[in-house]
Scaffold this active site. Structure first.
Site, PDB file in Angstrom:
ATOM      1  N   HIS A 165       0.812  -1.226   0.000  1.00  0.00           N
ATOM      2  CA  HIS A 165       0.000   0.000   0.000  1.00  0.00           C
ATOM      3  C   HIS A 165       0.842   1.271   0.000  1.00  0.00           C
ATOM      4  O   HIS A 165       0.319   2.365  -0.130  1.00  0.00           O
ATOM      5  CB  HIS A 165      -0.943   0.009   1.209  1.00  0.00           C
ATOM      6  CG  HIS A 165      -2.042  -1.002   1.077  1.00  0.00           C
ATOM      7  ND1 HIS A 165      -3.307  -0.682   0.674  1.00  0.00           N
ATOM      8  CD2 HIS A 165      -2.041  -2.347   1.250  1.00  0.00           C
ATOM      9  CE1 HIS A 165      -4.051  -1.778   0.624  1.00  0.00           C
ATOM     10  NE2 HIS A 165      -3.306  -2.806   0.975  1.00  0.00           N
ATOM     11  N   ASP A 372       3.501   9.534  -1.129  1.00  0.00           N
ATOM     12  CA  ASP A 372       2.306   8.820  -0.701  1.00  0.00           C
ATOM     13  C   ASP A 372       2.049   7.692  -1.687  1.00  0.00           C
ATOM     14  O   ASP A 372       2.068   7.928  -2.898  1.00  0.00           O
ATOM     15  CB  ASP A 372       1.116   9.791  -0.690  1.00  0.00           C
ATOM     16  CG  ASP A 372       0.103   9.458   0.399  1.00  0.00           C
ATOM     17  OD1 ASP A 372       0.035   8.285   0.791  1.00  0.00           O
ATOM     18  OD2 ASP A 372      -0.609  10.387   0.841  1.00  0.00           O
TER      19      ASP A 372
HETATM   20  C1  GDG Z   1      -1.899   4.102   3.265  1.00  0.00           C
HETATM   21  C2  GDG Z   1      -0.914   4.731   2.292  1.00  0.00           C
HETATM   22  C3  GDG Z   1      -2.640   4.548   0.499  1.00  0.00           C
HETATM   23  C4  GDG Z   1      -8.670  10.214   7.425  1.00  0.00           C
HETATM   24  N1  GDG Z   1      -9.050  11.024   8.394  1.00  0.00           N
HETATM   25  C5  GDG Z   1     -10.234  10.567   8.840  1.00  0.00           C
HETATM   26  C6  GDG Z   1     -10.575   9.451   8.092  1.00  0.00           C
HETATM   27  N2  GDG Z   1      -9.587   9.246   7.228  1.00  0.00           N
HETATM   28  C7  GDG Z   1      -9.547   8.169   6.258  1.00  0.00           C
HETATM   29  C8  GDG Z   1      -9.683   8.720   4.876  1.00  0.00           C
HETATM   30  C9  GDG Z   1      -8.973   7.681   4.033  1.00  0.00           C
HETATM   31  C10 GDG Z   1      -7.965   7.091   4.994  1.00  0.00           C
HETATM   32  O1  GDG Z   1      -8.325   7.493   6.295  1.00  0.00           O
HETATM   33  C11 GDG Z   1      -6.572   7.625   4.718  1.00  0.00           C
HETATM   34  O2  GDG Z   1      -6.055   7.010   3.604  1.00  0.00           O
HETATM   35  P1  GDG Z   1      -4.852   7.595   2.749  1.00  0.00           P
HETATM   36  O3  GDG Z   1      -4.786   6.827   1.498  1.00  0.00           O
HETATM   37  O4  GDG Z   1      -5.111   9.021   2.490  1.00  0.00           O
HETATM   38  O5  GDG Z   1      -3.524   7.483   3.631  1.00  0.00           O
HETATM   39  P2  GDG Z   1      -2.803   6.399   4.626  1.00  0.00           P
HETATM   40  O6  GDG Z   1      -3.537   6.266   5.881  1.00  0.00           O
HETATM   41  O7  GDG Z   1      -1.416   6.867   4.755  1.00  0.00           O
HETATM   42  O8  GDG Z   1      -2.846   4.993   3.858  1.00  0.00           O
HETATM   43  C12 GDG Z   1      -1.667   5.480   1.204  1.00  0.00           C
HETATM   44  C13 GDG Z   1      -3.495   3.790   1.492  1.00  0.00           C
HETATM   45  O9  GDG Z   1      -2.700   3.154   2.484  1.00  0.00           O
HETATM   46  C14 GDG Z   1      -4.341   2.735   0.790  1.00  0.00           C
HETATM   47  O10 GDG Z   1      -3.567   1.817   0.100  1.00  0.00           O
HETATM   48  O11 GDG Z   1      -3.478   5.318  -0.332  1.00  0.00           O
HETATM   49  O12 GDG Z   1      -0.772   6.022   0.275  1.00  0.00           O
HETATM   50  O13 GDG Z   1      -0.008   5.600   2.958  1.00  0.00           O
HETATM   51  O14 GDG Z   1      -9.874   6.679   3.637  1.00  0.00           O
HETATM   52  O15 GDG Z   1     -11.052   8.869   4.604  1.00  0.00           O
HETATM   53  N3  GDG Z   1     -11.710   8.773   8.267  1.00  0.00           N
HETATM   54  C15 GDG Z   1     -12.568   9.215   9.217  1.00  0.00           C
HETATM   55  N4  GDG Z   1     -12.258  10.283  10.011  1.00  0.00           N
HETATM   56  C16 GDG Z   1     -11.131  10.974   9.851  1.00  0.00           C
HETATM   57  O16 GDG Z   1     -10.879  11.948  10.566  1.00  0.00           O
HETATM   58  N5  GDG Z   1     -13.713   8.552   9.404  1.00  0.00           N
END
Ligand code: GDG
Length: 723
Positions: A165, A372
């Site tokens: 990921h 990212d």
């Molecule tokens: C890793 C990789 C890759 C965030 N704040 C809140 C909240 N979120 C949710 C978002 C989103 C998820 O968390 C974050 O996902 P990201 O992809 O932006 O980033 P990472 O956590 O670093 O994830 C990344 C991912 O894995 C998938 O393969 O894209 O590059 O680093 O879904 O919505 N959800 C809620 N409240 C929040 O305050 N409910």
């Protein structure tokens, strides 16, 4: 019933203990949604850590197991020490910073590594406890990179997939890891290794080649007796869930309440885990300078900064939190007014309806990570905006930038670019916003997280199928008898024989490998009863010297030169199109993501036209397309030309198979056999008609129908033909 076993560091449910009571809390992340579709088709089991250290649940493990069982989950229990060394340690103080190019933060600690190995073993034991012979196993992410090989040793035939990921770094960065070989070996236990982007897949293949020497074609590695496929699967989101959020009364209520606070100001929304890879400080810095540069926007914009607490036990995370606190305070102190707060700062996780309410209220979302893997927040923001309004500013260092080309793409390290992007975003006409967002929404609607998961499993099945087809079968005595009798009962016989390694052993120097008398006698006898062709990589002069006097056909330099029995040598012209099937899907993928571009197909070339593509986008895409396809094209023997607003792929197509077609098409044969030992002979095997026999010398992955241990068996078989 065949099971799907999903393995990830964390389970999609957590065990909580409050006031001595055990509770289960579900966390419906994107991954859980994507994999949800499999729960109906397979009996799925999810294996992972329930998020609580063993020391806190002594004596309660059985109860926890039962509770988790109801959720189709099985726990791997981790001690406090494991959490420190495997999770916070090797995963988050070594691999995470390294894979995100923060080499200055990487800690190389042998005790972290040892614990990482032992926890991966613990996961392997948990999987082996539930896995049956045909179960599909899908391992997720950087915490479990050793698991595929640990499982492979016990489960030689199960389909095992791995998905990373986070980014896979370039070799120069990856090589600094003292355990780099172990990590790659661990991954090579999988049949399919998936990444978010082609770049990451390419970097991984590069590391495999440089550390182990395994070459790859079309993202396929021939690893011992197994084909491993490496590919890009850009993860999507649960589109409908976000697109429908605006209809939810709870969300609408929340939207109103935020509006009341911010008034008619333009809202700039920033949402990330509090992580140094996300570029939060740089973003704040740019916002600060933006207010300095364009003071006319003071009081007209407001930033809502959501930073979700994360890994706060790790030093860099704690110190980032401090710096962000200070920076927010400094900006609010410097620019704020009695009736205007430049930044509303929320250091917490929000419930879904409040998060989507913020997506809805926001006019601009600067998502500017320094690195990212993908970044799902960017996709969720776009999906939520059903009215088409809103501007996404996206870092080119996020995997999502490869797909979301309607965003304002920036280099997150450049203050100037961020400042100008903020200004452009604030001033962007609604019509343009809608146009850009509609295009991105179309894609997000198609490539949902469910589509992503199904696609991965589909390809995993295809790899297994490919492995079954490609693994040659042993040439048994029984088959040998059948071949000999077929030969004797035929009239028009064709033998296509590679030389080095197939008719003669390898020598330390090529010139020592002269045909011995017995071989010459054998070939001469064979040529009286059949058409014999030596299909070699050697130069034509050597072939002429060694075989010129025999009544045999010759193919030299892997198909560049050809000579019919008794005639002169001549050069062969290229003419073969099979490579198109490999290049075309990638070009189509680029057409999908590059509005205005199209593919033209000519008899011997494929052309990607980009004259109608927006200039900046075209520059980026051409660069990407070329770096993605350079290796592949070279491997396929295809030339890549940079033309006027086109990238053209042209046939150079010379190989043993192409040359052999000359002999194969000469007449109607009723017996045909080809033998060879190396990769170049695969081209020969691939052009044979169905009824032909093909023999690969030495085990390995081959399209040949049979395999033998050494050249001696080939010679024995040929001798039986003339005995
Ligand atoms: C890793 C990789 C890759 C965030 N704040 C809140 C909240 N979120 C949710 C978002 C989103 C998820 O968390 C974050 O996902 P990201 O992809 O932006 O980033 P990472 O956590 O670093 O994830 C990344 C991912 O894995 C998938 O393969 O894209 O590059 O680093 O879904 O919505 N959800 C809620 N409240 C929040 O305050 N409910």
């Amino acid at each position: 019933m065949q099971k799907m076993i999903i393995v990830s560091n964390r389970l999609p449910v957590s065990i909580l203990k409050t006031g001595g009571k055990i509770k289960v809390k579900r966390s419906v992340g994107g991954l859980a949604t994507g994999l949800g579709s499999f729960y109906k088709d397979y009996k799925s089991v999810w294996i992972g850590w329930p998020g609580i250290a063993s020391e806190r649940i002594r004596g309660e493990k059985t109860v926890i197991r039962e509770l988790l069982d109801e959720e189709n989950c099985a726990p791997v229990f981790l001690s406090q020490k494991d959490v420190e060394k495997y999770y916070y340690g090797f995963s988050n103080k070594t691999l995470w910073p390294l894979f995100h190019y923060f080499t200055q933060f990487v800690i190389y600690d042998d005790s972290f590594w040892k614990n990482y190995v032992s926890v991966n073993r613990e996961f392997a034991r948990a999987v082996l406890k539930v896995a049956d012979k045909d179960d599909i196993i899908w391992v997720h992410d950087y915490q479990l990179m050793l698991l595929p090989m640990m499982l492979r040793k016990k489960l030689p035939d199960n389909p095992i997939g791995f998905f990373l990921h986070i980014p896979f770094p370039a070799f120069e960065v990856f090589r600094t890891l003292p355990w780099r070989k172990e990590i790659i070996e661990g991954l090579l236990g999988a049949d399919l290794i998936g990444f978010h982007t082609y770049d990451y897949a390419t970097y991984f293949l590069d590391s495999v080649r440089r550390l182990f020497g395994y070459e790859s074609t079309l993202g396929r590695i021939n690893f011992k007796d197994r084909i491993i496929k490496v590919d890009a699967f850009p993860m999507g989101i649960d589109y409908d869930k976000f697109a429908n959020a605006s209809k939810d009364p709870a969300v609408q209520k929340s939207v109103k309440s935020v509006r009341r606070t911010v008034g008619e100001r333009k809202v700039i929304l920033s949402v990330d885990r509090m992580d140094y890879t996300k570029g939060i400080l740089q973003r704040l810095d740019a916002y600060d300078k933006f207010l300095d540069t364009y003071p006319q926007y003071k009081g007209k914009v407001t930033m809502i900064l959501v930073a979700v607490p994360s890994r706060s036990h790790v030093e860099q995370y704690a110190s980032l939190k401090k710096s962000v606190d200070q920076k927010v305070g400094a900006i609010n102190g410097k620019h704020g007014m009695i009736d205007w707060t430049p930044i509303h700062y929320l250091y917490r996780s929000l419930p879904f309806n409040r998060l989507t309410a913020l997506y809805l209220v926001a006019d601009i979302a600067p998502i500017t990570p320094l690195r990212d893997g993908m970044n799902l927040v960017a996709k969720e923001f776009i999906a939520t905006k059903t009215d088409g309004r809103g501007v996404l500013i996206l870092s080119e260092m996020a995997g999502a930038a490869k797909e979301l080309d309607g965003a304002l793409i920036v280099n997150p390290n450049s203050d100037d670019e961020l400042i100008e992007a903020l200004k452009t975003a604030i001033e962007m006409p609604v019509k343009e916003q809608v146009e850009r967002n509609r295009m991105m929404q179309e894609r997000l609607k198609r490539y949902t997280v469910t589509h992503w998961a199904q696609d991965f499993i589909k390809v995993l099945h295809e790899v297994k199928e490919m492995q079954r087809n490609y693994l040659s079968k042993k040439l048994t005595e029984e088959v040998e008898e059948k071949i000999v009798s077929h030969f004797k009962n035929s009239k028009e016989r064709l033998l296509l024989l590679d030389y080095d390694g197939t008719l003669i052993p390898f020598s330390s120097k090529p010139s020592y490998a002269k045909p011995d008398k017995r071989l010459i006698a054998l070939l001469s006898a064979l040529s009286e009863v059949s058409e014999v062709v030596i299909v070699s990589g050697r130069d034509k002069d050597t072939l002429e010297r060694w075989f010129g006097k025999l009544n045999v056909g010759l193919i030299g330099e892997h198909g560049v030169w050809i000579k019919d029995d008794g005639e002169n040598w001549r050069e062969i012209m290229p003419l073969e199109n099979e490579w198109k099937a490999s290049i075309r899907p990638i070009l189509e993928y680029y057409v999908d993501r590059t509005p205005g571009s199209f593919i033209e197909e000519k008899p011997f070339s494929l052309v990607w036209h980009y004259r109608n593509v927006q200039k900046e986008l075209a520059i980026t895409r051409v660069g990407e397309l070329k770096s993605v396809l350079a290796n592949l094209a070279a491997n396929l023997g295809v030339e890549m030309l940079d033309g006027n607003k086109v990238v053209e792929f042209k046939n150079v197509g010379i190989n043993k198979g192409r040359a052999a077609l000359h002999f194969i098409n000469k007449k109607k044969w009723d017996f045909m056999l080809a033998a060879g030992d190396d990769v170049t002979d695969e081209d020969l095997f691939s052009v044979l008609p169905n009824y032909a026999y093909s023999i690969k010398v030495r085990r390995g992955i081959s399209v040949a129908k049979y395999d033998v241990e050494s050249y001696i068996q080939v010679r024995n078989l040929l001798e039986k033909f003339v005995r």
